[in-house]
Scaffold this motif. Structure first.
Motif: not given
Length: 263
Positions: A29-30, A74-75, A82-85
């Motif tokens: 999806r990214l 993305d987050a 919590f995560y983010y890329s």
């Protein structure tokens, strides 16, 4: 940990402020043309309010058009975590390079970090966490990553909100004592970073390894000193960065001076 949300983890990349980094496959999806991304997973649960603040800060960070900043992608939040890329750079960081760095290459990376800080400041953003582990390397220089989200998740906290205590040497003492992070504080951090990279030592001398509280006491009690072994004009740049807040050069000026030095 095998993954989070729709991110499949391949292997750990190391620890950062209040969390762990992982190498992951890009979810379909990214909309980015890469195979692999880096994902940071915060180690503590985040409230909905903290999650909203973090997303707001990451959105502002990603809106800054700068080739010297690592791109966030993305987050999200899963089960309160919590995560983010972000963009993955395989050459390591100034704290842990994948291959030995020449002095000139190290200076170029610090100069690029200063350019990233300057671009953030121009957008009204203070990074708050400039240190070797957050300067990621690539063949042309460096990119600054990991905006200081530790403060977002510990809003109103000063010393304990700055991340692991073994990194307090890079934080402006005025901020450690409760002052508001301002652009001059990032310049202080650039000076300490430069001293560490160019001289191999802290401006506070030998800090205790593995004893964060003792390191904190040392930092707050000591006057930073520029090593006599540091070559000029690098030593002069460090001294300027560690001067009174109102007299410090801008991050852009630091970058320009370092570019001249690294030639």
């Amino acid at each position: 940990m095998q993954g989070i949300a729709d991110y499949e983890f391949i292997r750990p990349l190391g620890a950062g402020n209040h969390g762990q980094f992982y190498l992951a496959r890009r979810p379909a999806r990214l909309p980015v043309d890469v195979e692999l991304v880096a994902v940071k997973v915060l180690s503590a649960e985040s409230s909905d309010a903290a999650f909203r603040r973090a997303v707001r800060e990451l959105t502002a960070f990603s809106a800054v058009a700068s080739p010297y900043l690592v791109s966030p992608f993305d987050a999200g939040q899963q089960d309160g975590t919590f995560y983010y890329s972000m963009e993955y750079l395989p050459d390591g960081s100034l704290a842990n390079p994948a291959a030995p760095l020449s002095p000139a290459a190290a200076l170029r990376a610090v100069a690029d970090a200063a350019r990233a800080v300057a671009d953030l400041h121009a957008a009204g953003i203070v990074h708050r966490d400039v240190k070797p582990g957050n300067v990621l390397l690539h063949p042309g220089g460096g990119k600054l990553s990991d905006l200081g989200l530790a403060q977002v998740f510990t809003e109103g906290v000063t010393i304990t909100g700055m991340g692991p205590l073994d990194t307090v040497e890079y934080v402006d003492p005025a901020v450690l004592m409760g002052g508001r992070p301002v652009p001059a504080a990032d310049v202080w951090s650039l000076g300490v970073l430069l001293h560490r990279v160019a001289g191999g030592s802290s401006v506070y001398g030998d800090l205790p390894d593995g004893d964060g509280l003792l390191a904190l006491r040392r930092v707050l009690a000591a006057t930073p000193q520029v090593s006599g072994a540091l070559p000029e004009p690098v030593a002069g740049i460090v001294r300027a960065c560690l001067g009174p807040a109102g007299e410090r050069p801008s991050a852009a000026a630091v970058a320009a001076l370092l570019s001249e030095t690294a030639r």
